[in-house]
Design a protein around this motif. Structure first.
Motif, PDB file in Angstrom:
ATOM      1  N   MET A 181       0.820  -1.209   0.000  1.00 23.65           N
ATOM      2  CA  MET A 181       0.000   0.000   0.000  1.00 23.65           C
ATOM      3  C   MET A 181       0.855   1.261   0.000  1.00 23.65           C
ATOM      4  SD  MET A 181      -1.370  -0.033   3.968  1.00 23.65           S
ATOM      5  CE  MET A 181      -2.078   1.612   3.930  1.00 23.65           C
ATOM      6  N   ASN A 182       2.086   1.188   0.490  1.00 22.36           N
ATOM      7  CA  ASN A 182       2.941   2.367   0.449  1.00 22.36           C
ATOM      8  C   ASN A 182       3.408   2.658  -0.986  1.00 22.36           C
ATOM      9  OD1 ASN A 182       4.869   0.028   0.703  1.00 22.36           O
ATOM     10  ND2 ASN A 182       6.321   1.708   0.390  1.00 22.36           N
ATOM     11  N   ASP A 183       3.374   1.655  -1.854  1.00 21.72           N
ATOM     12  CA  ASP A 183       3.755   1.829  -3.258  1.00 21.72           C
ATOM     13  C   ASP A 183       2.577   2.276  -4.112  1.00 21.72           C
ATOM     14  OD1 ASP A 183       6.327   0.719  -2.629  1.00 21.72           O
ATOM     15  OD2 ASP A 183       5.405  -1.278  -2.727  1.00 21.72           O
ATOM     16  N   LEU A 184       1.407   1.715  -3.879  1.00 14.88           N
ATOM     17  CA  LEU A 184       0.177   2.051  -4.594  1.00 14.88           C
ATOM     18  C   LEU A 184      -0.935   2.117  -3.557  1.00 14.88           C
ATOM     19  CD1 LEU A 184      -1.359   2.510  -7.277  1.00 14.88           C
ATOM     20  CD2 LEU A 184      -1.683   0.032  -7.397  1.00 14.88           C
ATOM     21  N   ILE A 185      -1.248   3.333  -3.125  1.00 13.65           N
ATOM     22  CA  ILE A 185      -2.165   3.493  -1.993  1.00 13.65           C
ATOM     23  C   ILE A 185      -3.619   3.617  -2.425  1.00 13.65           C
ATOM     24  CG2 ILE A 185      -2.112   6.015  -1.864  1.00 13.65           C
ATOM     25  CD1 ILE A 185      -1.974   5.708   1.214  1.00 13.65           C
ATOM     26  N   ARG A 186      -3.905   3.759  -3.694  1.00 12.25           N
ATOM     27  CA  ARG A 186      -5.276   4.023  -4.133  1.00 12.25           C
ATOM     28  C   ARG A 186      -6.300   2.981  -3.659  1.00 12.25           C
ATOM     29  NH1 ARG A 186      -6.960   4.103  -8.690  1.00 12.25           N
ATOM     30  NH2 ARG A 186      -8.369   5.887  -8.501  1.00 12.25           N
ATOM     31  N   PRO A 187      -5.994   1.686  -3.714  1.00 15.00           N
ATOM     32  CA  PRO A 187      -6.997   0.734  -3.200  1.00 15.00           C
ATOM     33  C   PRO A 187      -7.300   0.929  -1.721  1.00 15.00           C
ATOM     34  CG  PRO A 187      -5.468  -0.390  -4.658  1.00 15.00           C
ATOM     35  CD  PRO A 187      -4.901   0.988  -4.415  1.00 15.00           C
ATOM     36  N   ALA A 188      -6.282   1.221  -0.916  1.00 14.50           N
ATOM     37  CA  ALA A 188      -6.499   1.426   0.515  1.00 14.50           C
ATOM     38  C   ALA A 188      -7.191   2.758   0.797  1.00 14.50           C
ATOM     39  CB  ALA A 188      -5.163   1.363   1.257  1.00 14.50           C
ATOM     40  N   LEU A 189      -6.849   3.792   0.027  1.00 14.20           N
ATOM     41  CA  LEU A 189      -7.350   5.139   0.290  1.00 14.20           C
ATOM     42  C   LEU A 189      -8.721   5.395  -0.310  1.00 14.20           C
ATOM     43  CD1 LEU A 189      -6.600   7.904   1.543  1.00 14.20           C
ATOM     44  CD2 LEU A 189      -5.559   8.505  -0.660  1.00 14.20           C
ATOM     45  N   TYR A 190      -8.945   4.892  -1.524  1.00 14.57           N
ATOM     46  CA  TYR A 190     -10.166   5.189  -2.261  1.00 14.57           C
ATOM     47  C   TYR A 190     -11.026   3.961  -2.572  1.00 14.57           C
ATOM     48  CZ  TYR A 190      -7.534   9.458  -3.479  1.00 14.57           C
ATOM     49  OH  TYR A 190      -6.804  10.613  -3.448  1.00 14.57           O
ATOM     50  N   GLU A 191     -10.631   2.796  -2.052  1.00 11.43           N
ATOM     51  CA  GLU A 191     -11.284   1.550  -2.445  1.00 11.43           C
ATOM     52  C   GLU A 191     -11.230   1.388  -3.975  1.00 11.43           C
ATOM     53  OE1 GLU A 191     -13.482   3.931  -0.709  1.00 11.43           O
ATOM     54  OE2 GLU A 191     -12.395   3.313   1.082  1.00 11.43           O
ATOM     55  N   ALA A 192     -10.120   1.816  -4.557  1.00 12.85           N
ATOM     56  CA  ALA A 192     -10.002   1.864  -6.010  1.00 12.85           C
ATOM     57  C   ALA A 192      -9.759   0.488  -6.613  1.00 12.85           C
ATOM     58  CB  ALA A 192      -8.865   2.811  -6.400  1.00 12.85           C
ATOM     59  N   TRP A 193     -10.248   0.323  -7.823  1.00  9.90           N
ATOM     60  CA  TRP A 193     -10.072  -0.903  -8.594  1.00  9.90           C
ATOM     61  C   TRP A 193      -8.903  -0.731  -9.562  1.00  9.90           C
ATOM     62  CZ3 TRP A 193     -12.795  -5.651  -9.309  1.00  9.90           C
ATOM     63  CH2 TRP A 193     -12.464  -6.355 -10.470  1.00  9.90           C
ATOM     64  N   HIS A 194      -7.995  -1.704  -9.571  1.00  7.11           N
ATOM     65  CA  HIS A 194      -6.960  -1.780 -10.597  1.00  7.11           C
ATOM     66  C   HIS A 194      -6.996  -3.188 -11.182  1.00  7.11           C
ATOM     67  CE1 HIS A 194      -4.662   2.003 -10.015  1.00  7.11           C
ATOM     68  NE2 HIS A 194      -5.155   1.921  -8.792  1.00  7.11           N
ATOM     69  N   ASP A 195      -7.099  -3.278 -12.498  1.00 10.63           N
ATOM     70  CA  ASP A 195      -7.030  -4.590 -13.127  1.00 10.63           C
ATOM     71  C   ASP A 195      -5.692  -5.257 -12.820  1.00 10.63           C
ATOM     72  OD1 ASP A 195      -9.480  -4.982 -14.275  1.00 10.63           O
ATOM     73  OD2 ASP A 195      -8.924  -4.163 -16.226  1.00 10.63           O
ATOM     74  N   LEU A 196      -5.723  -6.573 -12.674  1.00 12.23           N
ATOM     75  CA  LEU A 196      -4.510  -7.358 -12.425  1.00 12.23           C
ATOM     76  C   LEU A 196      -4.362  -8.386 -13.537  1.00 12.23           C
ATOM     77  CD1 LEU A 196      -4.950  -8.222  -8.643  1.00 12.23           C
ATOM     78  CD2 LEU A 196      -3.357  -6.605  -9.583  1.00 12.23           C
ATOM     79  N   LYS A 197      -3.156  -8.498 -14.065  1.00 14.85           N
ATOM     80  CA  LYS A 197      -2.906  -9.518 -15.079  1.00 14.85           C
ATOM     81  C   LYS A 197      -1.538 -10.146 -14.845  1.00 14.85           C
ATOM     82  CE  LYS A 197      -5.804  -7.646 -18.765  1.00 14.85           C
ATOM     83  NZ  LYS A 197      -5.855  -7.223 -20.184  1.00 14.85           N
ATOM     84  N   PRO A 198      -1.426 -11.455 -15.046  1.00 17.17           N
ATOM     85  CA  PRO A 198      -0.115 -12.087 -14.949  1.00 17.17           C
ATOM     86  C   PRO A 198       0.758 -11.642 -16.112  1.00 17.17           C
ATOM     87  CG  PRO A 198      -1.716 -13.648 -15.778  1.00 17.17           C
ATOM     88  CD  PRO A 198      -2.482 -12.415 -15.407  1.00 17.17           C
ATOM     89  N   VAL A 199       2.050 -11.489 -15.862  1.00 13.11           N
ATOM     90  CA  VAL A 199       2.960 -11.059 -16.914  1.00 13.11           C
ATOM     91  C   VAL A 199       3.247 -12.201 -17.887  1.00 13.11           C
ATOM     92  CG1 VAL A 199       5.350 -10.324 -17.346  1.00 13.11           C
ATOM     93  CG2 VAL A 199       3.983  -9.202 -15.575  1.00 13.11           C
ATOM     94  N   ALA A 200       3.267 -13.434 -17.394  1.00 13.04           N
ATOM     95  CA  ALA A 200       3.680 -14.554 -18.232  1.00 13.04           C
ATOM     96  C   ALA A 200       2.658 -14.887 -19.315  1.00 13.04           C
ATOM     97  CB  ALA A 200       3.940 -15.792 -17.375  1.00 13.04           C
ATOM     98  N   ARG A 201       1.377 -14.793 -18.981  1.00 12.54           N
ATOM     99  CA  ARG A 201       0.372 -15.194 -19.966  1.00 12.54           C
ATOM    100  C   ARG A 201      -0.986 -14.698 -19.520  1.00 12.54           C
ATOM    101  NH1 ARG A 201      -2.306 -20.084 -18.142  1.00 12.54           N
ATOM    102  NH2 ARG A 201      -1.488 -20.699 -16.137  1.00 12.54           N
TER     103      ARG A 201
END
Length: 443
Positions: free
Chosen positions: A312-332
């Motif tokens: 959360m110290n690197d990307l605080i938006r989910p903790a601060l704003y309940e923000a959604w960020h898509d997640l995808k694996p790098v390999a495939r």
């Protein structure tokens, strides 16, 4: 078109495999696509030019979204100005090649030092947000023997219909001068000879995805601008702020051309003002990802828990704003028939250090790389050193090239900014820390 796509080397930023960046720079790491930033800026600026004319518009990138000097330099090369909210942002903008004459300075809490630095640099204008601030700007300008160009930021009492923590144009918000107080403020301005009133400014919030709040605010600004002219003020500018959103999940895609038409209808056709715009997130948000590595796959009581090395110290938006960020694996890319619901968490000692709950993901294991999408805005700039974690490096990609635009410091560099009070002596563990070689990748 997204700059992050899969090929036989996995997920790539433009033509550079994210796995290659992670191998050379370490994780977590922010990665920005220069081409995506340029494309977003060009579309925004061209839409305004088509509706309003190039000679009537000034686009000042809102640096608070992402103030990396590499990002700023790419936008400066495109002709962008800057919207700053601190002396530090001013110095970054100047260092990146943005001329002071294309810099606007809003913000409710400018200090005397910040005002003096901006005046000395010769910025385009201050956007003043209160009568006490106007009096402070006047006092500093008098001492320096100059006149300060100032637009009055108006609070139009318009709900931007966005997250309550990023709404700035309601009556109860801390920003701007109440529209009904404008006669009182302008009366006081007649006594502040070191201020040159240039016009008005407004900004109703961030991640705005509907046109109606803009229409309400801009219509009100045009009315107030005409009132100022009727009162004899030689105003010539309206700063319409920023706030145009991006797609994180399922928001409606912003209609940039529709936004430009709205500006023409509400302001350009009803006033003679030069118009300033302050896009931020809209230009950089979808141009960045945060790449992180899986540390553990923990079998939770309810569902699997994926522990990654970003926090959360690197990307605080989910903790601060309940923000959604898509997640995808790098390999495939995962197939629909193999997805598993997982919680995705970081290593920080807070329950809020959770990026996603019950997120469908393909099977992952320790060592696998994952990318958080739409991380180009309010990611690295809002990061902290909580839990004494090192700042995340930032990388910019163009085509098949990449460059580190902010390296990861060593623990010794971070510790060098602190010291033990002399009356306590020098603890042995601090001496030992100085003597320890940092083994992490620093780029």
């Amino acid at each position: 078109m997204t700059p992050f796509t899969y090929n036989d080397q996995g997920l790539c930023a433009e033509s550079v495999p994210l796995a290659e960046i992670a191998e050379q720079v370490g994780t977590p790491v922010y990665v920005y696509s220069q081409s995506a930033i340029e494309a977003a800026y060009d579309r925004f600026a061209n839409a305004l030019t088509a509706e309003l004319g190039a000679e009537r518009t000034l686009v000042c990138y809102a640096m608070k979204a992402n103030s990396n000097v590499g990002v700023l330099a790419a936008l400066a090369a495109r002709g962008a100005g800057a919207d700053i909210v601190s002396e530090g942002e001013l110095l970054r903008a100047l260092a990146a090649g943005i001329p002071a004459s294309r810099i606007v300075y809003p913000g409710v809490g400018k200090t005397r030092q910040e005002i003096a630095t901006a005046l000395q640099a010769g910025i385009h204008q201050f956007n003043a947000e209160s009568l006490p601030e106007l009096e402070q700007i006047d006092a500093v300008a008098r001492e320096m023997g100059v006149r300060a160009p100032v637009a009055l930021r108006i609070n139009p009492n318009v709900d931007a219909r966005t997250h309550h923590k990023i709404t700035t144009g309601r009556a109860e918000d801390k920003f701007g001068i109440d529209a009904d107080a404008l006669p009182e403020v302008t009366e006081r301005l007649r006594q502040l000879d070191a201020i040159q009133l240039t016009g008005l400014a407004v900004h109703i919030g961030s991640q705005v995805t509907e046109e109606e709040p803009f229409r309400q605010a801009y219509t009100r600004m045009a009315e107030l601008y005409r009132w100022l002219q009727d009162e004899g003020w030689p105003v010539s500018r309206i700063d319409l702020g920023g706030g145009l959103g991006i797609v994180y999940r399922n928001e409606p895609a912003p209609d940039v051309e529709g936004y430009a038409r709205l500006v023409r209808e509400t302001v350009a056709e009803t006033t003679d003002a030069q118009l300033t715009f302050e896009p931020g997130r809209h230009l950089v948000g979808n141009a960045g990802v945060l790449v992180t590595r899986t540390l553990y796959l923990k079998q939770g009581r309810v569902r699997p828990i994926l522990v990654v090395d970003a926090a959360m110290n690197d990307l605080i938006r989910p903790a601060l704003y309940e923000a959604w960020h898509d997640l995808k694996p790098v390999a495939r890319e995962g197939r629909e028939d193999e997805l598993v619901q997982m919680d995705v968490v970081g290593p920080v000692c807070e329950s809020a250090d959770t990026f996603a709950r019950a997120r469908p993901l393909p099977p992952l294991k320790a060592g696998d790389l994952v990318a958080f999408f739409s991380a180009g805005a309010y990611g690295a700039v809002m990061a902290s050193g909580y839990n004494s974690r090192l700042p995340v490096p930032e990388v910019m990609v163009q085509g098949d090239q990449f460059a580190i635009v902010r390296r990861r410091p060593t623990f010794q560099e971070v510790l060098s900014t602190e010291q033990v009070p002399g009356w306590l002596g020098r603890p042995a563990d601090v001496e030992a820390a100085d003597a320890t070689e940092d083994t992490r990748k620093t780029g």
